[in-house]
Design a protein around this motif. Sequence first.
Motif, PDB file in Angstrom:
ATOM      1  N   LYS A  11      -5.546   3.575  21.144  1.00 11.70           N
ATOM      2  CA  LYS A  11      -4.403   2.359  21.198  1.00 11.70           C
ATOM      3  C   LYS A  11      -5.236   1.285  20.273  1.00 11.70           C
ATOM      4  N   LEU A  12      -4.214   0.847  19.622  1.00 12.07           N
ATOM      5  CA  LEU A  12      -4.772  -0.124  18.386  1.00 12.07           C
ATOM      6  C   LEU A  12      -4.553  -1.587  19.202  1.00 12.07           C
ATOM      7  N   ASN A  13      -5.372  -2.690  18.921  1.00 13.09           N
ATOM      8  CA  ASN A  13      -5.216  -3.759  19.308  1.00 13.09           C
ATOM      9  C   ASN A  13      -4.750  -4.779  18.363  1.00 13.09           C
ATOM     10  N   LEU A  14      -4.584  -6.270  18.713  1.00 18.33           N
ATOM     11  CA  LEU A  14      -4.084  -7.227  17.756  1.00 18.33           C
ATOM     12  C   LEU A  14      -5.132  -7.040  16.155  1.00 18.33           C
ATOM     13  N   THR A  15      -6.302  -7.157  16.557  1.00 19.02           N
ATOM     14  CA  THR A  15      -7.110  -7.051  15.314  1.00 19.02           C
ATOM     15  C   THR A  15      -7.255  -6.084  14.490  1.00 19.02           C
ATOM     16  N   SER A  16      -6.875  -4.813  15.396  1.00 19.96           N
ATOM     17  CA  SER A  16      -6.649  -3.487  14.462  1.00 19.96           C
ATOM     18  C   SER A  16      -5.459  -3.293  13.718  1.00 19.96           C
ATOM     19  N   THR A  17      -4.422  -4.254  14.077  1.00 17.23           N
ATOM     20  CA  THR A  17      -3.086  -3.995  13.318  1.00 17.23           C
ATOM     21  C   THR A  17      -2.671  -5.015  12.374  1.00 17.23           C
ATOM     22  N   PHE A  18      -3.198  -6.326  12.884  1.00 22.67           N
ATOM     23  CA  PHE A  18      -2.690  -7.489  11.867  1.00 22.67           C
ATOM     24  C   PHE A  18      -4.101  -8.175  11.544  1.00 22.67           C
ATOM     25  N   PHE A  19      -3.977  -8.930  10.601  1.00 21.19           N
ATOM     26  CA  PHE A  19      -5.156  -9.512  10.094  1.00 21.19           C
ATOM     27  C   PHE A  19      -4.807 -10.720   9.245  1.00 21.19           C
ATOM     28  N   PRO A  20      -5.738 -12.015   9.323  1.00 23.91           N
ATOM     29  CA  PRO A  20      -5.236 -13.128   8.859  1.00 23.91           C
ATOM     30  C   PRO A  20      -5.381 -13.066   7.307  1.00 23.91           C
ATOM     31  N   ILE A  21      -4.468 -13.659   6.527  1.00 21.16           N
ATOM     32  CA  ILE A  21      -4.550 -13.393   5.203  1.00 21.16           C
ATOM     33  C   ILE A  21      -4.763 -14.867   4.446  1.00 21.16           C
ATOM     34  N   THR A  22      -4.855 -15.740   5.246  1.00 16.43           N
ATOM     35  CA  THR A  22      -5.123 -17.073   4.836  1.00 16.43           C
ATOM     36  C   THR A  22      -6.237 -17.614   5.877  1.00 16.43           C
ATOM     37  N   ASP A  23      -6.893 -18.633   5.159  1.00 22.16           N
ATOM     38  CA  ASP A  23      -8.160 -19.353   5.973  1.00 22.16           C
ATOM     39  C   ASP A  23      -7.564 -19.967   7.093  1.00 22.16           C
ATOM     40  N   ASP A  24      -6.405 -20.507   6.917  1.00 25.16           N
ATOM     41  CA  ASP A  24      -5.735 -21.269   8.357  1.00 25.16           C
ATOM     42  C   ASP A  24      -5.517 -20.354   9.592  1.00 25.16           C
TER      43      ASP A  24
END
Length: 144
Positions: A86-99
């Motif tokens: 089971k993947l979590n938020l940080t496993s499936t999406f990542f921030p691509i901008t500094d903000d």
Amino acid sequence: MSVGNKRLELSSSYASGGSKGNIIIDSGTTLTYFPAEFYSKFESAVAEEINFERIDHPSHLLCYNISDHDIDVPNITAHFSGADVKLNLTSTFFPITDDHELECLAFQAGQQSIFGNLARSNVLVGYDRVEKTVSFKPMDCTKL
């Protein structure tokens, strides 16, 4: 792979040296890659579950503008023979901008299926070369 309650079968086969399987587990690859046909179905299933503005990004990743909001992502599960991860938020999406206003799906279309290291965040992967099996154990890697 499952997105929410929707199970998607990765039918293309990756086999090498008589082994069975359809995905490479690679610690040197950041994103997870799927063949284009499967990725299209996977991306659509994810997009159906998210109610944020989709952003066209030059990287061709599925990205959302989440400024001042927490992104509500569907449950995504990778199914292996004998194990579900089971993947979590940080496993499936990542921030691509500094903000951190632009979050992108950590999956992309590729030539072959590769289970990248973001998908395995906080998961201990065990390789039993004698039994030719792989195991997964959820853990808090910040405590190692």
